[in-house]
Design a protein around this motif. Structure first.
Motif, PDB file in Angstrom:
ATOM      1  N   LEU A  77       0.828  -1.204   0.000  1.00 53.96           N
ATOM      2  CA  LEU A  77       0.000   0.000   0.000  1.00 53.96           C
ATOM      3  C   LEU A  77       0.868   1.262   0.000  1.00 53.96           C
ATOM      4  O   LEU A  77       0.531   2.257  -0.653  1.00 53.96           O
ATOM      5  CB  LEU A  77      -0.935   0.005   1.217  1.00 53.96           C
ATOM      6  CG  LEU A  77      -2.048  -1.043   1.206  1.00 53.96           C
ATOM      7  CD1 LEU A  77      -2.798  -1.020   2.539  1.00 53.96           C
ATOM      8  CD2 LEU A  77      -3.005  -0.822   0.050  1.00 53.96           C
ATOM      9  N   ALA A  78       1.989   1.206   0.709  1.00 51.19           N
ATOM     10  CA  ALA A  78       2.895   2.354   0.724  1.00 51.19           C
ATOM     11  C   ALA A  78       3.472   2.612  -0.666  1.00 51.19           C
ATOM     12  O   ALA A  78       3.695   3.764  -1.056  1.00 51.19           O
ATOM     13  CB  ALA A  78       4.023   2.120   1.737  1.00 51.19           C
ATOM     14  N   CYS A  79       3.696   1.529  -1.432  1.00 56.99           N
ATOM     15  CA  CYS A  79       4.173   1.690  -2.807  1.00 56.99           C
ATOM     16  C   CYS A  79       3.143   2.441  -3.648  1.00 56.99           C
ATOM     17  O   CYS A  79       3.485   3.378  -4.377  1.00 56.99           O
ATOM     18  CB  CYS A  79       4.456   0.319  -3.430  1.00 56.99           C
ATOM     19  SG  CYS A  79       5.945  -0.475  -2.802  1.00 56.99           S
ATOM     20  N   TYR A  80       1.891   2.025  -3.545  1.00 62.00           N
ATOM     21  CA  TYR A  80       0.843   2.720  -4.301  1.00 62.00           C
ATOM     22  C   TYR A  80       0.764   4.185  -3.895  1.00 62.00           C
ATOM     23  O   TYR A  80       0.575   5.066  -4.740  1.00 62.00           O
ATOM     24  CB  TYR A  80      -0.505   2.035  -4.068  1.00 62.00           C
ATOM     25  CG  TYR A  80      -0.697   0.787  -4.880  1.00 62.00           C
ATOM     26  CD1 TYR A  80      -0.911   0.851  -6.256  1.00 62.00           C
ATOM     27  CD2 TYR A  80      -0.662  -0.465  -4.285  1.00 62.00           C
ATOM     28  CE1 TYR A  80      -1.068  -0.295  -7.013  1.00 62.00           C
ATOM     29  CE2 TYR A  80      -0.824  -1.621  -5.028  1.00 62.00           C
ATOM     30  CZ  TYR A  80      -1.030  -1.533  -6.397  1.00 62.00           C
ATOM     31  OH  TYR A  80      -1.189  -2.678  -7.147  1.00 62.00           O
ATOM     32  N   ALA A  81       0.921   4.455  -2.596  1.00 59.74           N
ATOM     33  CA  ALA A  81       0.804   5.831  -2.111  1.00 59.74           C
ATOM     34  C   ALA A  81       1.929   6.722  -2.622  1.00 59.74           C
ATOM     35  O   ALA A  81       1.784   7.945  -2.647  1.00 59.74           O
ATOM     36  CB  ALA A  81       0.782   5.843  -0.581  1.00 59.74           C
ATOM     37  N   LEU A 127      -5.741  10.598  -2.637  1.00 58.26           N
ATOM     38  CA  LEU A 127      -5.573   9.795  -1.423  1.00 58.26           C
ATOM     39  C   LEU A 127      -6.256  10.414  -0.216  1.00 58.26           C
ATOM     40  O   LEU A 127      -6.656   9.707   0.712  1.00 58.26           O
ATOM     41  CB  LEU A 127      -4.085   9.591  -1.133  1.00 58.26           C
ATOM     42  CG  LEU A 127      -3.306   8.749  -2.137  1.00 58.26           C
ATOM     43  CD1 LEU A 127      -1.828   8.702  -1.755  1.00 58.26           C
ATOM     44  CD2 LEU A 127      -3.872   7.343  -2.249  1.00 58.26           C
ATOM     45  N   GLN A 128      -6.401  11.746  -0.210  1.00 56.01           N
ATOM     46  CA  GLN A 128      -6.991  12.384   0.970  1.00 56.01           C
ATOM     47  C   GLN A 128      -8.519  12.301   0.982  1.00 56.01           C
ATOM     48  O   GLN A 128      -9.154  12.650   1.978  1.00 56.01           O
ATOM     49  CB  GLN A 128      -6.548  13.840   1.055  1.00 56.01           C
ATOM     50  CG  GLN A 128      -7.153  14.728  -0.026  1.00 56.01           C
ATOM     51  CD  GLN A 128      -6.594  16.140   0.000  1.00 56.01           C
ATOM     52  OE1 GLN A 128      -5.645  16.416   0.733  1.00 56.01           O
ATOM     53  NE2 GLN A 128      -7.168  17.033  -0.785  1.00 56.01           N
ATOM     54  N   THR A 186      -7.855  -0.169  -3.789  1.00 57.82           N
ATOM     55  CA  THR A 186      -8.398   1.145  -3.453  1.00 57.82           C
ATOM     56  C   THR A 186      -7.707   1.665  -2.209  1.00 57.82           C
ATOM     57  O   THR A 186      -7.471   0.929  -1.241  1.00 57.82           O
ATOM     58  CB  THR A 186      -9.927   1.091  -3.257  1.00 57.82           C
ATOM     59  OG1 THR A 186     -10.423   2.411  -3.028  1.00 57.82           O
ATOM     60  CG2 THR A 186     -10.342   0.199  -2.116  1.00 57.82           C
ATOM     61  N   LEU A 187      -7.327   2.934  -2.276  1.00 66.42           N
ATOM     62  CA  LEU A 187      -6.639   3.590  -1.168  1.00 66.42           C
ATOM     63  C   LEU A 187      -7.089   5.040  -1.175  1.00 66.42           C
ATOM     64  O   LEU A 187      -6.867   5.758  -2.156  1.00 66.42           O
ATOM     65  CB  LEU A 187      -5.127   3.488  -1.362  1.00 66.42           C
ATOM     66  CG  LEU A 187      -4.223   3.927  -0.201  1.00 66.42           C
ATOM     67  CD1 LEU A 187      -4.486   3.082   1.042  1.00 66.42           C
ATOM     68  CD2 LEU A 187      -2.759   3.824  -0.603  1.00 66.42           C
ATOM     69  N   GLY A 188      -7.753   5.479  -0.101  1.00 73.61           N
ATOM     70  CA  GLY A 188      -8.349   6.805  -0.119  1.00 73.61           C
ATOM     71  C   GLY A 188      -9.324   6.903  -1.269  1.00 73.61           C
ATOM     72  O   GLY A 188     -10.158   6.017  -1.474  1.00 73.61           O
ATOM     73  N   GLY A 189      -9.219   7.957  -2.062  1.00 71.69           N
ATOM     74  CA  GLY A 189     -10.101   8.130  -3.212  1.00 71.69           C
ATOM     75  C   GLY A 189      -9.455   7.732  -4.517  1.00 71.69           C
ATOM     76  O   GLY A 189      -9.845   8.221  -5.583  1.00 71.69           O
TER      77      GLY A 189
END
Length: 231
Positions: free
Chosen positions: A21-25, A201-202, A134-137
């Motif tokens: 998930l950190a990679c995607y972020a 993400l926010q 999916t991560l945030g929006g």
């Protein structure tokens, strides 16, 4: 560009769901050279494929198909089966980048509520679908497959409808292809993508919108509705 990678063939605590998930972020994603290659590397393309949710296009014939509901569309009822179908050899795609470590990681993400799939069924047979994270929006599309005409396209329309209904901001397609360009996908420089990513993400979208059933008519309407979201 390819980034120095990691070996996902070791213990899960070396590279697990949180690290993924950190990679995607931070704008990178994992791939493998081949289905039977145990290594995994991280990719940061110079040009990113993005499907703008407020400019999604559905060809006229496909609109009629989606409204006609040739498939039963389900969400998250057969995640592993969709993943395996995306990894299976197909004409023109004899090998894929989904190997055993990637399969394990995404199943773990699914179990934790971060990976989802759209499925198309006909006579209780899975004939098409897609999955992503999916991560945030942000929804990071990973792969799709089709064993019946238009099945993966119908799944994509249903995905976009749910993302738009629920308030997602970004649909990442990783790479631009001819198949995706018909839906309005564009190529975006990675630097521009990295400016869009924090904004996506926010967001706090309505997860229920992703899971709730909708009709074919509703799917087309939601996917094409005029945007009212401020940028």
């Amino acid at each position: 560009m390819d980034e120095p990678g990691f070996s996902a063939s070791g213990p899960s605590d070396v590279f697990g769901p949180e690290a993924l998930l950190a990679c995607y972020a931070r704008g990178v994603f994992p791939m493998a050279e081949a289905h039977d290659d145990p290594r995994v590397f991280l990719v940061e393309p110079d040009q990113r494929g993005v499907i703008p949710l407020d400019r999604f296009h559905i060809p006229s014939r496909l609109r009629r198909t989606v409204r006609g509901e040739p498939f039963q569309v389900r969400v998250n009822t057969a995640f592993a089966a969709v993943l395996d179908a995306c990894a299976a050899p197909a004409p023109g795609r004899e090998d894929t980048w989904i190997n055993a470590p990637i399969r394990r990681l995404y199943i773990e993400l699914h179990q934790r509520g971060f990976a989802h799939n759209i499925e198309c069924w006909r006579d209780e047979t899975l004939v098409g679908g897609l999955y992503g994270v999916t991560l945030g929006g942000a929804f990071f599309g990973e792969s799709m497959f089709s064993r019946a005409t238009d099945a993966s396209k119908v799944a994509l329309v249903h995905l976009v409808a749910r993302l738009r209904k629920g308030g997602w901001r970004l649909l990442d397609a990783q790479f631009l292809t001819d198949h995706l360009s018909q839906f309005g996908a564009v190529e975006t420089p990675q630097e521009a993508y990295l400016r869009m990513l924090p904004w996506a993400l926010q967001a706090t979208p309505d997860d229920a919108a992703l899971l709730a059933p909708i009709s074919g008519v509703e799917a087309v309407a939601y996917a094409l509705q005029p945007t009212t979201q401020a940028s």
